[in-house]
Design a protein around this motif. Structure first.
Motif, PDB file in Angstrom:
ATOM      1  N   UNK A 107       0.984  -1.222   0.066  1.00  0.00           N
ATOM      2  CA  UNK A 107       0.281  -0.098   0.124  1.00  0.00           C
ATOM      3  C   UNK A 107       1.005   1.203  -0.088  1.00  0.00           C
ATOM      4  N   UNK A 108       1.413   1.355   1.339  1.00  0.00           N
ATOM      5  CA  UNK A 108       2.596   2.749   1.257  1.00  0.00           C
ATOM      6  C   UNK A 108       3.693   2.463   1.444  1.00  0.00           C
ATOM      7  N   UNK A 109       4.049   1.127   1.758  1.00  0.00           N
ATOM      8  CA  UNK A 109       5.299   0.732   1.940  1.00  0.00           C
ATOM      9  C   UNK A 109       5.960   0.978   3.315  1.00  0.00           C
ATOM     10  N   UNK A 110       5.027   1.492   4.476  1.00  0.00           N
ATOM     11  CA  UNK A 110       5.257   1.670   5.562  1.00  0.00           C
ATOM     12  C   UNK A 110       4.735   0.679   6.563  1.00  0.00           C
ATOM     13  N   UNK A 111       5.429   0.511   7.720  1.00  0.00           N
ATOM     14  CA  UNK A 111       4.900  -0.506   8.639  1.00  0.00           C
ATOM     15  C   UNK A 111       3.566   0.180   9.280  1.00  0.00           C
ATOM     16  N   UNK A 112       2.246  -0.620   9.314  1.00  0.00           N
ATOM     17  CA  UNK A 112       1.090  -0.079   9.635  1.00  0.00           C
ATOM     18  C   UNK A 112       0.279  -1.359  10.434  1.00  0.00           C
ATOM     19  N   UNK A 113      -0.309  -0.893  11.465  1.00  0.00           N
ATOM     20  CA  UNK A 113      -1.075  -1.957  12.093  1.00  0.00           C
ATOM     21  C   UNK A 113      -2.324  -1.165  12.875  1.00  0.00           C
ATOM     22  N   UNK A 114      -3.567  -1.600  12.397  1.00  0.00           N
ATOM     23  CA  UNK A 114      -4.669  -1.070  13.292  1.00  0.00           C
ATOM     24  C   UNK A 114      -5.605  -2.280  13.453  1.00  0.00           C
TER      25      UNK A 114
END
Length: 312
Positions: free
Chosen positions: A158-165
């Protein structure tokens, strides 16, 4: 283009109609290894006959169909806001959990459905993980089971960044105790025909029947449905901990860690790690594929009411 992954969390898709018959309940039991003497699972006139409590895990693919279906037609779905286009050909079923809220009837009748929503989205360098919740409701909106599953889209970005929700999650397994042997061990051997039987519960993915496809995907041939191995473990623990009482299991969850081939032998080791709710015991388990030497199911958690003298 950037994506607001958080927008996907909480997205509710259309309710999915589902149904099952007594024959479906018996077919599922056979697909997860029920034997000729497991009459409480396979014989409708047995006084103890009841569905295996893990049966609802098949309903997401089965829906209300009573015939063979095309797997490719089942893997689409509504677009989810905030997510990039995900490759359904590069997705693996990562985890599965079920909480039984009310004893399942042996046949559904009409009007049953799965109420579904996205409860978690995670991006890391390997791909995107989507956590889904589905609540099984009868025609009067009475909840019977709550299911959680996660799908890992390998290589998706998606954005190439680590994400968690995440806004909801099933019970998580406690670590396997390293200072003692398991309290229960159960072995069972799948048959070469196991996937042929399990697919009749609604998962007609060609990977589980077409050896050429299995080879092309790097598995060396056909692999067994992960949810069949999952059902093997649940059935085995019900047998050794609850003396075969299907109503005793109220929570069951695991992570799929390596494939199983039809004919492989499975060994589930379980440890009692504390009290659970409503008179149950909390169990941590792993299922090892004795044929390959690898763990097939990890991070296993179960809440089960123990029968007297159930320990080995």
């Amino acid at each position: 283009m950037s994506y607001d992954l958080g927008k996907a969390v909480g997205f509710k898709s259309k309710d999915q109609p589902v149904s099952w018959t007594r024959k479906d309940i018996i077919t599922y039991a056979l697909g997860v290894g029920a034997k000729h003497d497991d009459l409480s699972l396979v014989y409708e006139l047995d006084k103890s006959w009841a569905p295996l409590p893990t049966y609802p895990v098949v309903l997401g693919l089965k829906g209300d169909d009573q015939d063979v279906t095309l797997f490719a037609a089942k893997t689409g779905g509504e677009p989810v806001p905030g997510l990039p286009k995900l490759n359904s050909k590069r997705v693996v079923h990562a985890t599965q959990s079920i909480e039984i809220l009310k004893d399942l009837p042996v046949a559904s009748g009409s009007g049953w459905k799965l109420s579904r929503r996205v409860v978690g989205v995670h991006e890391n360098k390997s791909g995107i993980i989507i956590d889904n919740e589905a609540i099984l409701l009868d025609a009067h909106d009475v909840p019977y089971a709550k299911l959680y599953s996660s799908a890992f889209y390998l290589g998706s970005k998606a954005n190439g960044d680590k994400f968690s929700k995440a806004v909801a999650a099933p019970p998580q397994a406690k670590p396997v105790p390293k200072d003692r042997k398991p309290d229960w061990v159960v072995r069972d051997k799948t048959t070469p025909e196991q996937a042929l039987i399990y697919r009749l519960s609604g998962d007609y993915n060609p990977l589980h029947i077409d050896p050429e496809l299995g080879k092309a995907m790097g598995f060396g041939g056909v692999i067994l449905h992960g949810l069949s191995s999952y059902g093997f473990a649940a059935r085995g623990l019900i047998q050794v901990i609850a003396n075969g009482n299907s109503r005793a299991l109220t929570v069951f969850g695991a992570r799929f860690t390596s494939p199983v081939k039809p004919g492989d032998e499975l060994e589930t080791s379980a440890w009692e790690v504390g009290p659970g709710p409503n008179g149950t015991s909390e169990i941590t388990f792993i299922t090892k594929n004795l044929t390959s030497g690898k763990v097939a199911l990890g991070n296993g958690v179960a809440f089960i009411k123990k029968a007297e003298k159930s320990k080995l």
